[in-house]
Design a protein around this motif. Structure first.
Motif, PDB file in Angstrom:
ATOM      1  N   SER A   1       0.843  -1.183   0.000  1.00  0.00           N
ATOM      2  CA  SER A   1       0.000   0.000   0.000  1.00  0.00           C
ATOM      3  C   SER A   1       0.890   1.248   0.000  1.00  0.00           C
ATOM      4  O   SER A   1       1.498   1.581   1.024  1.00  0.00           O
ATOM      5  N   TYR A   2       1.001   1.886  -1.129  1.00  0.00           N
ATOM      6  CA  TYR A   2       1.839   3.078  -1.299  1.00  0.00           C
ATOM      7  C   TYR A   2       3.275   2.842  -0.847  1.00  0.00           C
ATOM      8  O   TYR A   2       3.940   3.768  -0.401  1.00  0.00           O
ATOM      9  N   SER A   3       3.726   1.620  -0.958  1.00  0.00           N
ATOM     10  CA  SER A   3       5.134   1.335  -0.651  1.00  0.00           C
ATOM     11  C   SER A   3       5.909   1.008  -1.924  1.00  0.00           C
ATOM     12  O   SER A   3       7.095   1.325  -2.029  1.00  0.00           O
ATOM     13  N   LEU A   4       5.229   0.427  -2.935  1.00  0.00           N
ATOM     14  CA  LEU A   4       5.956   0.032  -4.143  1.00  0.00           C
ATOM     15  C   LEU A   4       6.663   1.235  -4.772  1.00  0.00           C
ATOM     16  O   LEU A   4       7.781   1.117  -5.267  1.00  0.00           O
ATOM     17  N   SER A   5       6.004   2.405  -4.703  1.00  0.00           N
ATOM     18  CA  SER A   5       6.584   3.607  -5.326  1.00  0.00           C
ATOM     19  C   SER A   5       7.795   4.140  -4.557  1.00  0.00           C
ATOM     20  O   SER A   5       8.450   5.078  -5.005  1.00  0.00           O
ATOM     21  N   MET A   6       8.100   3.578  -3.398  1.00  0.00           N
ATOM     22  CA  MET A   6       9.276   4.014  -2.627  1.00  0.00           C
ATOM     23  C   MET A   6      10.385   2.974  -2.660  1.00  0.00           C
ATOM     24  O   MET A   6      11.488   3.231  -2.193  1.00  0.00           O
ATOM     25  N   ILE A   7      10.059   1.789  -3.156  1.00  0.00           N
ATOM     26  CA  ILE A   7      11.005   0.679  -3.100  1.00  0.00           C
ATOM     27  C   ILE A   7      12.004   0.800  -4.257  1.00  0.00           C
ATOM     28  O   ILE A   7      11.614   1.116  -5.390  1.00  0.00           O
ATOM     29  N   GLN A   8      13.276   0.569  -3.956  1.00  0.00           N
ATOM     30  CA  GLN A   8      14.305   0.836  -4.963  1.00  0.00           C
ATOM     31  C   GLN A   8      14.221  -0.117  -6.148  1.00  0.00           C
ATOM     32  O   GLN A   8      14.512   0.253  -7.263  1.00  0.00           O
ATOM     33  N   ASP A   9      13.856  -1.371  -5.897  1.00  0.00           N
ATOM     34  CA  ASP A   9      13.750  -2.348  -6.985  1.00  0.00           C
ATOM     35  C   ASP A   9      12.317  -2.906  -6.977  1.00  0.00           C
ATOM     36  O   ASP A   9      12.060  -4.023  -6.515  1.00  0.00           O
ATOM     37  N   PRO A  10      11.350  -2.110  -7.493  1.00  0.00           N
ATOM     38  CA  PRO A  10       9.947  -2.549  -7.401  1.00  0.00           C
ATOM     39  C   PRO A  10       9.682  -3.853  -8.149  1.00  0.00           C
ATOM     40  O   PRO A  10       8.911  -4.690  -7.680  1.00  0.00           O
ATOM     41  N   ARG A  11      10.368  -4.046  -9.272  1.00  0.00           N
ATOM     42  CA  ARG A  11      10.135  -5.275 -10.023  1.00  0.00           C
ATOM     43  C   ARG A  11      10.620  -6.489  -9.215  1.00  0.00           C
ATOM     44  O   ARG A  11       9.943  -7.520  -9.139  1.00  0.00           O
ATOM     45  N   GLY A  12      11.803  -6.342  -8.597  1.00  0.00           N
ATOM     46  CA  GLY A  12      12.335  -7.431  -7.773  1.00  0.00           C
ATOM     47  C   GLY A  12      11.431  -7.709  -6.577  1.00  0.00           C
ATOM     48  O   GLY A  12      11.218  -8.869  -6.190  1.00  0.00           O
ATOM     49  N   ALA A  13      10.870  -6.637  -5.996  1.00  0.00           N
ATOM     50  CA  ALA A  13      10.003  -6.800  -4.821  1.00  0.00           C
ATOM     51  C   ALA A  13       8.719  -7.543  -5.190  1.00  0.00           C
ATOM     52  O   ALA A  13       8.258  -8.424  -4.449  1.00  0.00           O
ATOM     53  N   ILE A  14       8.149  -7.206  -6.351  1.00  0.00           N
ATOM     54  CA  ILE A  14       6.922  -7.905  -6.796  1.00  0.00           C
ATOM     55  C   ILE A  14       7.235  -9.371  -7.087  1.00  0.00           C
ATOM     56  O   ILE A  14       6.483 -10.282  -6.690  1.00  0.00           O
ATOM     57  N   ALA A  15       8.348  -9.610  -7.758  1.00  0.00           N
ATOM     58  CA  ALA A  15       8.705 -10.999  -8.098  1.00  0.00           C
ATOM     59  C   ALA A  15       8.917 -11.814  -6.818  1.00  0.00           C
ATOM     60  O   ALA A  15       8.463 -12.957  -6.703  1.00  0.00           O
ATOM     61  N   HIS A  16       9.596 -11.216  -5.840  1.00  0.00           N
ATOM     62  CA  HIS A  16       9.837 -11.903  -4.567  1.00  0.00           C
ATOM     63  C   HIS A  16       8.514 -12.199  -3.854  1.00  0.00           C
ATOM     64  O   HIS A  16       8.296 -13.307  -3.344  1.00  0.00           O
ATOM     65  N   ALA A  17       7.600 -11.219  -3.848  1.00  0.00           N
ATOM     66  CA  ALA A  17       6.304 -11.422  -3.178  1.00  0.00           C
ATOM     67  C   ALA A  17       5.492 -12.499  -3.895  1.00  0.00           C
ATOM     68  O   ALA A  17       4.861 -13.350  -3.253  1.00  0.00           O
ATOM     69  N   ALA A  18       5.534 -12.478  -5.241  1.00  0.00           N
ATOM     70  CA  ALA A  18       4.739 -13.457  -6.008  1.00  0.00           C
ATOM     71  C   ALA A  18       5.285 -14.880  -5.824  1.00  0.00           C
ATOM     72  O   ALA A  18       4.539 -15.842  -5.972  1.00  0.00           O
ATOM     73  N   ARG A  19       6.570 -14.980  -5.490  1.00  0.00           N
ATOM     74  CA  ARG A  19       7.129 -16.316  -5.185  1.00  0.00           C
ATOM     75  C   ARG A  19       6.796 -16.743  -3.759  1.00  0.00           C
ATOM     76  O   ARG A  19       6.846 -17.924  -3.429  1.00  0.00           O
ATOM     77  N   SER A  20       6.488 -15.766  -2.890  1.00  0.00           N
ATOM     78  CA  SER A  20       6.307 -16.055  -1.462  1.00  0.00           C
ATOM     79  C   SER A  20       4.865 -16.372  -1.071  1.00  0.00           C
ATOM     80  O   SER A  20       4.635 -16.915   0.011  1.00  0.00           O
ATOM     81  N   VAL A  21       3.899 -15.975  -1.921  1.00  0.00           N
ATOM     82  CA  VAL A  21       2.504 -16.210  -1.519  1.00  0.00           C
ATOM     83  C   VAL A  21       2.159 -17.694  -1.594  1.00  0.00           C
ATOM     84  O   VAL A  21       2.795 -18.460  -2.322  1.00  0.00           O
ATOM     85  N   ALA A  22       1.129 -18.061  -0.856  1.00  0.00           N
ATOM     86  CA  ALA A  22       0.639 -19.448  -0.842  1.00  0.00           C
ATOM     87  C   ALA A  22       0.053 -19.795  -2.213  1.00  0.00           C
ATOM     88  O   ALA A  22      -0.271 -18.897  -2.995  1.00  0.00           O
ATOM     89  N   PRO A  23      -0.089 -21.111  -2.501  1.00  0.00           N
ATOM     90  CA  PRO A  23      -0.781 -21.489  -3.735  1.00  0.00           C
ATOM     91  C   PRO A  23      -2.152 -20.790  -3.765  1.00  0.00           C
ATOM     92  O   PRO A  23      -2.816 -20.696  -2.727  1.00  0.00           O
ATOM     93  N   ASP A  24      -2.531 -20.269  -4.914  1.00  0.00           N
ATOM     94  CA  ASP A  24      -3.763 -19.473  -5.090  1.00  0.00           C
ATOM     95  C   ASP A  24      -3.691 -18.109  -4.409  1.00  0.00           C
ATOM     96  O   ASP A  24      -4.699 -17.392  -4.360  1.00  0.00           O
ATOM     97  N   GLY A  25      -2.530 -17.784  -3.857  1.00  0.00           N
ATOM     98  CA  GLY A  25      -2.392 -16.481  -3.212  1.00  0.00           C
ATOM     99  C   GLY A  25      -2.234 -15.363  -4.234  1.00  0.00           C
ATOM    100  O   GLY A  25      -2.046 -15.601  -5.421  1.00  0.00           O
ATOM    101  N   GLU A  26      -2.307 -14.119  -3.737  1.00  0.00           N
ATOM    102  CA  GLU A  26      -2.179 -12.962  -4.630  1.00  0.00           C
ATOM    103  C   GLU A  26      -1.390 -11.847  -3.962  1.00  0.00           C
ATOM    104  O   GLU A  26      -1.453 -11.669  -2.740  1.00  0.00           O
ATOM    105  N   VAL A  27      -0.697 -11.099  -4.808  1.00  0.00           N
ATOM    106  CA  VAL A  27      -0.027  -9.871  -4.384  1.00  0.00           C
ATOM    107  C   VAL A  27      -0.936  -8.718  -4.806  1.00  0.00           C
ATOM    108  O   VAL A  27      -1.390  -8.682  -5.954  1.00  0.00           O
ATOM    109  N   VAL A  28      -1.203  -7.811  -3.874  1.00  0.00           N
ATOM    110  CA  VAL A  28      -2.153  -6.724  -4.133  1.00  0.00           C
ATOM    111  C   VAL A  28      -1.448  -5.385  -3.927  1.00  0.00           C
ATOM    112  O   VAL A  28      -0.878  -5.141  -2.858  1.00  0.00           O
ATOM    113  N   VAL A  29      -1.492  -4.546  -4.948  1.00  0.00           N
ATOM    114  CA  VAL A  29      -0.822  -3.241  -4.892  1.00  0.00           C
ATOM    115  C   VAL A  29      -1.868  -2.137  -4.965  1.00  0.00           C
ATOM    116  O   VAL A  29      -2.796  -2.207  -5.784  1.00  0.00           O
ATOM    117  N   VAL A  30      -1.723  -1.120  -4.116  1.00  0.00           N
ATOM    118  CA  VAL A  30      -2.465   0.133  -4.317  1.00  0.00           C
ATOM    119  C   VAL A  30      -1.425   1.245  -4.231  1.00  0.00           C
ATOM    120  O   VAL A  30      -0.566   1.242  -3.334  1.00  0.00           O
TER     121      VAL A  30
END
Ligand SMILES: C[S@@+](CC[C@H](N)C(=O)[O-])C[C@H]1O[C@@H](n2cnc3c(N)ncnc32)[C@H](O)[C@@H]1O
Length: 204
Positions: A117-146
């Motif tokens: 929540s309004y953190s992706l725009s402050m993160i130095q490597d947003p693409r890496g952060a999304i990829a890391h989160a998408a690998r970390s969620v449970a099966p059928d899980g989701e990463v949600v950005v606002v």
């Protein structure tokens, strides 16, 4: 990268150390869309959520009110912010670390939802952060950005001035096209003030 990260954490602690006392009240007026996303999350099926860049714990506290049955974790790179979140959310598993490689699946087990929540725009490597989160969620899980949207409905001059103002706080909104290229399903609010993006669990 080590020094860049240390410098980022120092900036965050200086910035939020000075503003954390009035942070929630002031951000109410321009971190738009957060409550809509929390309400929509509360209506979905999940039992564990990690908030990346959890700040003062404002979103975790609101979610827990809506879904007291769930388990909650949070990660933030700012000690100043985490101090506030720890006092406010003693029931959450909170971790000082960076979005790009924090142990997101080690706080409350593999989370069903990871929220930015309004953190992706402050993160130095947003693409890496999304990829890391998408690998970390449970099966059928989701990463949600606002986060901040493309402001497509406002004049270019105002858009440029706003972007410059955000940059002075180390905030760089991620373009919808980039989020889509990374696999996100993106929706913008009217006039593009804010956007949401959802990512499914990564294959590996
Ligand atoms: C604009 S605040 C948003 C806080 C909260 N999510 C909200 O919606 O009110 C951004 C937060 O992201 C954190 N942050 C910035 N870069 C980070 C990183 N690389 N890893 C983890 N947290 C980070 C900041 O310390 C800050 O608490």
């Amino acid at each position: 990268m080590h020094e860049e990260r240390a410098a980022h954490a120092r900036f965050l602690d200086r910035y939020y150390g000075a503003s954390r006392g009035f942070y929630d009240v002031s951000r109410r007026y321009y971190l738009l869309g957060r409550d809509e996303v929390l309400v929509s999350l509360a209506n979905e099926r999940w039992s564990a959520l990690v908030d990346v860049g959890c700040g003062t714990g404002r979103n975790l506290e609101a979610l827990r009110r809506l879904r007291p049955d769930a388990a909650y974790g949070g990660v933030d790179a700012s000690t100043a912010m985490l101090d506030v979140a720890r006092a406010r959310c003693p029931w959450a598993a909170l971790h000082h670390g960076f979005a790009e490689d924090a142990p997101l699946d080690g706080l409350v087990g593999p989370p069903d939802r990871v929220l930015f929540s309004y953190s992706l725009s402050m993160i130095q490597d947003p693409r890496g952060a999304i990829a890391h989160a998408a690998r970390s969620v449970a099966p059928d899980g989701e990463v949600v950005v606002v986060d901040f949207g493309p402001l497509s409905g406002v004049p270019a001059v105002a858009r440029g001035a706003f972007a410059a103002w955000l940059r002075s706080f180390h905030v760089t909104p991620v373009a919808p096209a980039a989020l889509e290229a990374w696999g996100g399903r993106v929706r913008s609010s009217p006039r593009g003030y804010w956007l949401t993006a959802r990512f499914s669990r990564a294959a590996s």
